[in-house]
Write a protein that holds these residues in place. Structure first.
Motif, mmCIF file in Angstrom:
data_model
loop_
_atom_site.group_PDB
_atom_site.id
_atom_site.type_symbol
_atom_site.label_atom_id
_atom_site.label_comp_id
_atom_site.label_asym_id
_atom_site.label_seq_id
_atom_site.Cartn_x
_atom_site.Cartn_y
_atom_site.Cartn_z
ATOM 1 N N LEU A 7 0.827 -1.202 0.000
ATOM 2 C CA LEU A 7 0.000 0.000 0.000
ATOM 3 C C LEU A 7 0.863 1.254 0.000
ATOM 4 O O LEU A 7 1.907 1.304 0.639
ATOM 5 C CB LEU A 7 -0.920 0.033 1.224
ATOM 6 N N ASP A 8 0.400 2.268 -0.712
ATOM 7 C CA ASP A 8 1.063 3.570 -0.744
ATOM 8 C C ASP A 8 0.074 4.589 -0.208
ATOM 9 O O ASP A 8 -0.873 4.966 -0.903
ATOM 10 C CB ASP A 8 1.484 3.907 -2.176
ATOM 11 N N TRP A 29 -8.560 -2.475 2.855
ATOM 12 C CA TRP A 29 -8.200 -1.991 1.524
ATOM 13 C C TRP A 29 -8.074 -3.109 0.488
ATOM 14 O O TRP A 29 -8.067 -2.829 -0.720
ATOM 15 C CB TRP A 29 -6.877 -1.214 1.590
ATOM 16 N N ASP A 30 -8.000 -4.360 0.916
ATOM 17 C CA ASP A 30 -7.902 -5.473 -0.040
ATOM 18 C C ASP A 30 -9.274 -5.954 -0.501
ATOM 19 O O ASP A 30 -9.376 -6.963 -1.199
ATOM 20 C CB ASP A 30 -7.126 -6.645 0.582
ATOM 21 N N VAL A 31 -10.332 -5.223 -0.125
ATOM 22 C CA VAL A 31 -11.689 -5.560 -0.544
ATOM 23 C C VAL A 31 -12.234 -4.408 -1.391
ATOM 24 O O VAL A 31 -12.057 -3.236 -1.034
ATOM 25 C CB VAL A 31 -12.595 -5.763 0.696
ATOM 26 N N ALA A 102 -6.564 -6.945 -4.368
ATOM 27 C CA ALA A 102 -7.495 -7.883 -3.760
ATOM 28 C C ALA A 102 -6.737 -9.106 -3.273
ATOM 29 O O ALA A 102 -5.546 -9.293 -3.574
ATOM 30 C CB ALA A 102 -8.570 -8.278 -4.767
ATOM 31 N N SER A 103 -7.425 -9.974 -2.525
ATOM 32 C CA SER A 103 -6.775 -11.168 -1.976
ATOM 33 C C SER A 103 -6.242 -12.091 -3.066
ATOM 34 O O SER A 103 -5.305 -12.859 -2.841
ATOM 35 C CB SER A 103 -7.762 -11.925 -1.082
ATOM 36 N N LEU A 108 -6.829 -3.028 -7.371
ATOM 37 C CA LEU A 108 -8.066 -2.322 -7.036
ATOM 38 C C LEU A 108 -7.850 -0.824 -7.229
ATOM 39 O O LEU A 108 -6.717 -0.332 -7.176
ATOM 40 C CB LEU A 108 -8.461 -2.609 -5.582
ATOM 41 N N PRO A 109 -8.934 -0.076 -7.455
ATOM 42 C CA PRO A 109 -8.794 1.366 -7.695
ATOM 43 C C PRO A 109 -8.163 2.092 -6.516
ATOM 44 O O PRO A 109 -8.298 1.683 -5.354
ATOM 45 C CB PRO A 109 -10.232 1.834 -7.913
#
Length: 428
Positions: A7-8, A29-31, A102-103, A108-109
């Protein structure tokens, strides 16, 4: 929850309530945002948006999360930060979260995180309450005021609409806040063409949004969407002219401050505060308008002084309290200054009325008419007439001619007061 790797998170250290990256990492955040669990979400009304938007809980606050492209998110984040520094009414940017996956590893956006504006509502939540036309007009005025403030700051919106605005009522005042700056541009100043284009966008978008509400039965059928959308253009242009016209005045012309505030009042705007800045050729007036609910002035005056008067009387007396405070006690607390005014001005004027005239009008109406009379004198003589001089003139030339039954009229007319010629000494 295990923090997602890669993540950034871009956030401003120490800004606002100071949520850091560590707190933001607790969100899923992974969903995909539309699938976030209810345990992470806050149950708040959402407006229409071209993007997926959700409200989420952070410790001690609520944030709005919007999925978009990384370029758009970073650009809007920086724009909101610049608008915030310019003290423009807008939502507070919290962070940009990029590098989401995502997992299963799918990207993801990017998410833009802004702080939820407490007690604010999107327009659909406001209008679903079937507000009356006059309240709808005040909300349109609030949006016009926001657009003027944005344009004065050099911000071209590019997508003016009710959907991109949040509305809040604060102590009887209506306020509008920019919630979506995605299409905006910040310039040193705007051309007339840029401002007019924003106005045309506002007119078209508002008409369409109100038609949509009518089709859904969420607004009274007697509301004319097209006519209502035209209100913002008229309100904007008159307000722009008042706030950008010549505001300079020479020493001894403080009555022109009252003149300017009167014109803003006639447009439906109150003045939250004003400042007078000294320049080489005189002074310059800086006004901060606002839109208020009926009865606001009456409630404010009652809270400050205990005086229970009519709305127009309260508006005029509050202006005098604000001026008294600005001139005599600029650093004093509002309530303390109001109490000083009550003793040093209001009660002094009441005691000065001769016994034989004391039954003509109630004290609040006497004070209201005296201030009106003082303004007429000042305008007529192009100088700031001191209150004692105006009081003497009022007692001699106006009050004796009031009919006794005026004492029971709730809204006596003051426009028939006429200024009389007096010597032009300029003393305080």
């Amino acid at each position: 929850m295990t923090p997602q790797s890669g993540l950034d998170i871009t956030t401003s250290v120490g800004a606002g309530h100071g949520e850091g990256a560590s707190e933001l990492l607790r969100l899923p955040w992974d969903v995909p945002l539309e699938d976030w669990p209810e345990s992470a979400l806050a149950a708040l009304p959402r407006g229409l948006s071209r993007h997926v938007v959700r409200f989420a809980h952070l410790e001690g606050s609520v944030v709005a999360v919007k999925e978009t492209t990384e370029f758009t998110a970073r650009r809007e984040y920086q724009l909101l930060r610049r608008l915030e520094r310019l003290d423009v009414p807008c939502v507070e940017p919290v962070a940009v979260v990029a590098g989401r996956r995502a997992s299963d590893g799918e990207p993801l956006p990017t998410a833009l995180v802004t702080r939820h504006l407490r007690f604010s509502l999107p327009y659909r939540a406001v209008f679903s309450r079937r507000l009356h036309q006059d309240t709808l007009t005040r909300l349109i005025d609030a949006l016009a005021l926001l657009l003027v403030e944005l344009h004065l700051a050099g911000f071209y919106w590019g997508d003016v609409s009710l959907s991109n605005t949040l509305f809040r009522r604060d102590a009887g005042a209506f306020a509008a806040y920019l919630v979506d700056a995605e299409t905006g541009e910040l310039h040193p100043s705007l051309s007339r063409g840029q401002r007019e284009h924003d106005l045309e966008l506002a007119r078209v978008n508002i008409a369409g949004e109100l038609m949509d509400l009518m089709s859904g039965g969420l607004v009274d059928q007697d509301v004319d969407p097209v006519a209502t959308s035209e209100l913002i253009i008229d309100a904007y242009r008159r307000l722009w002219d008042e706030l950008t016209g010549d505001m300079s005045f020479r020493p001894g012309e403080r009555w022109r401050v009252e003149e300017r505030i009167r014109r803003l009042n006639s447009l439906g705007f109150d003045v939250e505060e004003y400042a007078i800045r000294t320049t080489e050729d005189g002074s310059r007036l800086v006004l901060q308008p606002k839109v208020v609910d009926p009865g606001h002035h009456q409630r404010r005056l009652l809270g400050l002084t205990g005086l229970d008067v009519q709305e127009n009387q309260a508006r005029r007396l509050l202006r005098d309290i604000d001026e008294y405070r600005a001139v005599n006690h600029p650093d004093m607390d509002e309530h303390e200054a109001a109490n000083r005014w009550l003793v040093e001005v209001f009660e002094l004027v009441s005691r000065a009325i001769p016994q034989e005239l004391s039954g003509k009008l109630e004290p609040a109406e006497v004070m209201h008419q005296l201030l009106e009379h003082r303004w007429y004198l000042s305008e007529n003589q192009s100088r700031s007439v001191p209150l004692p001089e105006a009081l003497e003139s009022y007692i001699e030339t106006v009050l004796p001619h009031r009919r006794d039954e005026d004492a029971v009229v709730l809204h006596p007319t003051t426009t028939m007061l006429k200024a009389v010629e007096l010597p032009s000494e300029n003393y305080d």
